[in-house]
Design a protein around this motif. Structure first.
Motif, PDB file in Angstrom:
ATOM      1  N   TYR A 162      59.653   7.470  65.901  1.00 17.93           N
ATOM      2  CA  TYR A 162      60.380   6.518  67.051  1.00 17.93           C
ATOM      3  C   TYR A 162      61.952   7.148  66.998  1.00 17.93           C
ATOM      4  CZ  TYR A 162      56.515   3.407  67.507  1.00 17.93           C
ATOM      5  OH  TYR A 162      55.355   2.844  67.808  1.00 17.93           O
ATOM      6  N   THR A 175      61.612  10.095  69.385  1.00 17.19           N
ATOM      7  CA  THR A 175      61.359   9.629  70.642  1.00 17.19           C
ATOM      8  C   THR A 175      62.572   8.890  71.326  1.00 17.19           C
ATOM      9  OG1 THR A 175      59.700   8.694  72.216  1.00 17.19           O
ATOM     10  CG2 THR A 175      60.087   7.625  70.379  1.00 17.19           C
ATOM     11  N   ILE A 176      63.380   7.955  70.767  1.00 17.26           N
ATOM     12  CA  ILE A 176      64.281   7.351  71.282  1.00 17.26           C
ATOM     13  C   ILE A 176      65.626   8.461  71.429  1.00 17.26           C
ATOM     14  CG2 ILE A 176      66.319   5.881  70.401  1.00 17.26           C
ATOM     15  CD1 ILE A 176      64.551   4.201  69.007  1.00 17.26           C
ATOM     16  N   SER A 190      64.113   9.978  74.874  1.00 19.01           N
ATOM     17  CA  SER A 190      63.958   9.070  75.861  1.00 19.01           C
ATOM     18  C   SER A 190      65.333   9.017  76.633  1.00 19.01           C
ATOM     19  CB  SER A 190      63.419   7.889  75.601  1.00 19.01           C
ATOM     20  OG  SER A 190      62.205   7.911  75.073  1.00 19.01           O
ATOM     21  N   SER A 215      69.601   7.815  80.500  1.00 18.46           N
ATOM     22  CA  SER A 215      69.461   6.352  80.427  1.00 18.46           C
ATOM     23  C   SER A 215      71.077   5.798  80.614  1.00 18.46           C
ATOM     24  CB  SER A 215      68.846   5.834  79.422  1.00 18.46           C
ATOM     25  OG  SER A 215      69.346   6.297  78.163  1.00 18.46           O
ATOM     26  N   GLN A 221      69.936  -1.002  78.062  1.00 18.77           N
ATOM     27  CA  GLN A 221      68.811  -0.292  77.139  1.00 18.77           C
ATOM     28  C   GLN A 221      69.089   0.560  76.306  1.00 18.77           C
ATOM     29  OE1 GLN A 221      68.848  -0.906  80.432  1.00 18.77           O
ATOM     30  NE2 GLN A 221      67.438  -2.463  80.838  1.00 18.77           N
ATOM     31  N   THR A 222      70.089   1.317  76.725  1.00 24.54           N
ATOM     32  CA  THR A 222      70.418   2.517  75.865  1.00 24.54           C
ATOM     33  C   THR A 222      71.291   2.088  74.577  1.00 24.54           C
ATOM     34  OG1 THR A 222      70.601   4.117  77.724  1.00 24.54           O
ATOM     35  CG2 THR A 222      71.908   4.498  75.910  1.00 24.54           C
ATOM     36  N   LEU A 249      68.578   0.499  72.385  1.00 19.29           N
ATOM     37  CA  LEU A 249      67.778   1.530  71.557  1.00 19.29           C
ATOM     38  C   LEU A 249      68.594   2.237  70.520  1.00 19.29           C
ATOM     39  CD1 LEU A 249      65.525   3.373  74.441  1.00 19.29           C
ATOM     40  CD2 LEU A 249      64.872   1.972  72.438  1.00 19.29           C
ATOM     41  N   PRO A 290      57.972   0.816  72.819  1.00 13.69           N
ATOM     42  CA  PRO A 290      57.640   1.132  74.180  1.00 13.69           C
ATOM     43  C   PRO A 290      57.757   0.211  75.429  1.00 13.69           C
ATOM     44  CG  PRO A 290      56.007   1.156  72.400  1.00 13.69           C
ATOM     45  CD  PRO A 290      57.036   0.612  71.957  1.00 13.69           C
ATOM     46  N   PHE A 325      61.123   1.209  76.420  1.00 14.63           N
ATOM     47  CA  PHE A 325      61.105   2.636  77.262  1.00 14.63           C
ATOM     48  C   PHE A 325      60.626   2.361  78.421  1.00 14.63           C
ATOM     49  CE2 PHE A 325      60.281   5.390  73.027  1.00 14.63           C
ATOM     50  CZ  PHE A 325      61.493   5.289  72.874  1.00 14.63           C
ATOM     51  N   PHE A 330      56.933   8.945  82.871  1.00 16.13           N
ATOM     52  CA  PHE A 330      57.151   8.402  81.628  1.00 16.13           C
ATOM     53  C   PHE A 330      56.624   7.113  81.543  1.00 16.13           C
ATOM     54  CE2 PHE A 330      60.073   6.216  78.439  1.00 16.13           C
ATOM     55  CZ  PHE A 330      60.559   7.448  77.548  1.00 16.13           C
ATOM     56  N   TRP A 347      53.883   5.772  78.366  1.00 15.57           N
ATOM     57  CA  TRP A 347      54.263   4.964  77.499  1.00 15.57           C
ATOM     58  C   TRP A 347      53.192   3.689  77.698  1.00 15.57           C
ATOM     59  CZ3 TRP A 347      56.126   5.290  72.917  1.00 15.57           C
ATOM     60  CH2 TRP A 347      56.837   6.203  72.497  1.00 15.57           C
TER      61      TRP A 347
END
Length: 644
Positions: free
Chosen positions: A238, A241-242, A245, A251, A258-259, A262, A296, A299, A317, A321
């Motif tokens: 994870y 993948t963060i 992403s 982002s 959201q950035t 995360l 997810p 994402f 994407f 996801w």
């Protein structure tokens, strides 16, 4: 005892049988039951079959006992298979030829088998085709999943095929995608590919080495390590993948909120890693399960925002996801017992992650095709950013200009007050002092008659009183402007205070033949600063006498107002216009007029009254009608405010 129909029969035509639904299961919450206890007849009725293909109990500290029965008409050896490698402790009990046999196994006691079976195998005697009863005890710190089967030696390949065909295909997909994206990273040096490669390796490691037990192909120490700490690869995947992403979806530009979320989650994912380092597997698994739902969704939310703003690669994407999220939801909900756990549950994550990896690779390819366009858009964005910053700068300049204008206005008001104070000193203090000085010279020259000396004494008393009052008010005002006066409320008895003040001003009132009255309810008290309250009442009473003509009346009093007491000073003077009332209560300048006997004033007294009344929890009010007198009043609390 198990019913006769629950005997699992192996034969040459039936070399492999899953026996979860034909065995009895007993959950031991205390994990203290022994084999001698569970084999007793009293416990026999407590063994119940499970409804699905395997026993799945989620993360639990309980032990689980399984009672099964098998007969083998094909060979002289029966293999009991547990097709999941992450069970810490397994104990098998069976009787053969009058002897009790006990076999220990589990991931904490690594025992490689000749079949390279990535689970656990036990040998049971064929017993000449007669049924053999066995009891199996299982306990683990991972999710307790027990896929139970029996097989002959010829049936083992069937078990292996059912366990690993999907995983081997998945491994092939992972290797192909890894080398393809590694070449792309070497070619274009885009860090998004590097994060993606880390995600590929860590997720594949979690699926294959931990979840499906390929760690049993490694050394004993490596097998034990992955059983204990393998769940940490999910957290590491994870993290990768963060990072991937955030770069892939750009982002920072399309989804800044959201950035930030995360990035916080990225650092929180170290928590399960540290939990595992201290041997706390359950909280690590729980945190990973929670992240499996949240990340997810974040994402997908982030990708939706990106695609709404025209970033087309985000479409791949979202699909990738969404597919993996459905698979994760199915896996986690089965793992915690919400949905039935079957052998398909082991394949859902490899299938879902394989589809997701392929779609993400397509998305990366699409992203590369748009790199030149992205560069042009970035230049345009930089230009727009510069324009936006210019607008923000202009707004800040305008704001600072407005603030400066307010400060200048405040400075002008301060200068007005300063000028007023200078006028008070130069006129209201210098004039009476000059008059006193002249009168004293005449007195020294003995140029005054006895009658003139008497008048001089009265005049001197009046001037000294004016100077004293003015100096006292100026001192208090100066201290208040420097925040040197602190309000310290205490219990004040009004009768005593009113008596003291009326005694002080009775002579001044008598000079103008003014009737001075005071009325206060028995025992009336207020909670206020006694010094400030005395100054308020003195100034109001002094003003009332000053603006009341000869022969008039001035009243000082108090009356009950619920949980407060209302204090008032009423005079029968000339009264005030509404404009004068407004200037006194709400004006920013000192307001003063001469009294009925040409008494001079500065306006500082009323200014201090307003400020000190507010400091003590009240508000000064005025009722006045021109020609009919005025009433100045305010309310103060009877008790100190409650403290919670």
């Amino acid at each position: 005892m198990l019913p006769a129909q629950n005997v699992n029969v192996l034969s040459s035509d039936r070399p492999y049988v899953r026996i979860a639904q034909t065995s009895g299961w007993l959950v031991d919450p205390t994990a203290m039951l022994t084999f001698q206890q569970v084999r007793q007849q009293a416990y026999g009725s407590l063994f119940q079959p499970v409804k699905h293909e395997m026993g799945a109990f989620g993360i639990t500290s309980s032990a689980v006992w399984i009672h099964g029965r098998v007969s083998n008409n094909a060979t002289n050896v029966t293999y009991l298979l547990i097709e999941f490698s992450n069970i810490d402790s397994l104990s098998l009990y069976y009787e053969h030829e009058g002897q009790l046999h006990t076999v220990q196994s589990g991931s904490m006691q690594y025992k490689p088998n000749t079949f390279h079976f990535h689970g656990f195998t036990f040998e049971l005697p064929a017993n000449d085709g007669l049924p053999v009863d066995f009891w199996l005890r299982a306990r683990t710190g991972n999710a307790l999943i027990v896929p139970l089967a029996v097989a002959t030696a010829e049936g083992i390949p069937t078990a292996l095929a059912g366990m690993y065909v999907v995983e081997l295909i998945y491994l092939g997909v992972v290797l192909a995608l890894f080398f393809y994206n590694l070449l792309l990273f070497i070619w274009i040096r885009d860090k998004a590919y590097l994060w993606y490669l880390g995600y590929l390796i860590s997720l594949a490691g979690f699926n294959l080495l931990y979840l499906r037990g390929f760690h049993y192909s490694l050394s004993p120490s490596a097998a034990l390590f992955f059983n204990q700490y393998g769940i940490g690869m999910a957290a590491i995947s994870y993290m990768f993948t963060i990072g991937f992403s955030i770069l892939f979806l750009q982002s920072k530009k399309y989804a800044p909120l959201q950035t930030r979320i995360l990035r916080v989650i990225f650092w929180l994912l170290w928590v399960p890693v540290f939990c595992l380092a201290f041997g706390w597997r359950e909280p690590a698994i729980r945190i990973n399960e929670l992240c499996s739902f949240c990340i997810p969704i974040l994402f997908i939310w982030m990708a939706i925002r990106a695609i709404r703003r025209g970033y087309k690669p985000a479409l791949y994407f979202i699909i990738a996801w969404s597919t993996l999220l459905v698979c994760i939801l199915l896996f986690v909900t089965t793992n915690i017992g919400v949905l039935p756990y079957g052998h398909w549950s082991f394949h859902i994550l490899p299938i879902g992650s394989a589809v997701e990896m392929v779609l993400l690779s397509l998305a990366l390819g699409h992203r590369y095709a748009l790199l030149k366009k992205e560069t042009i858009d970035m230049q345009a964005a930089h230009l727009q950013y510069a324009i936006t910053q210019k607008d923000l700068l202009e707004d800040k300049v305008n704001l600072r200009t407005q603030e400066l204008a307010k400060m200048m206005q405040h400075l002008r008001e301060s200068n007005t007050v300063k000028d007023k104070l200078l006028g008070i000193i130069s006129h209201d203090l210098r004039t009476p002092l000059g008059t006193l000085s002249g009168l004293l010279e005449l007195l020294e020259m003995k140029a005054l008659t006895p009658q003139e000396i008497k008048e001089f004494a009265q005049m001197a008393r009046q001037h000294i009183k004016h100077i004293n009052s003015t100096m006292h008010n100026m001192l208090n005002w100066s201290l208040s402007q420097m925040n040197r006066i602190e309000t310290r409320p205490v219990k004040v008895e009004l009768a005593q205070l009113f008596q003291l003040i009326t005694d002080t001003y009775r002579f001044s009132a008598g000079q103008k033949n003014i009737k001075l009255e005071a009325s206060v309810p028995p025992g009336a008290v207020v909670y206020a600063d006694d010094h400030q309250l005395e100054l308020i009442v003195r100034n109001l009473l002094d003003n009332a006498i000053k603006f009341t003509p000869r022969g008039g009346t001035v009243s000082l009093g108090a009356r009950d107002a619920g949980n407060k007491v209302e204090l008032f000073v009423t005079d029968s003077g000339n009264g005030l216009t509404s404009e004068a009332v407004y200037k006194i209560l709400y004006g920013n300048k000192l307001y003063s007029t001469d009294g009925t006997a040409n008494e001079k004033g500065t306006g500082l007294g009323l200014w201090l009254c307003k400020e000190f009344v507010v400091n003590n929890g009240g508000e000064l009010r005025i009722n006045s009608i021109p020609g009919q007198g005025s009433t100045f009043y305010f309310q103060l609390p009877k008790e100190p405010p409650a403290v919670f």
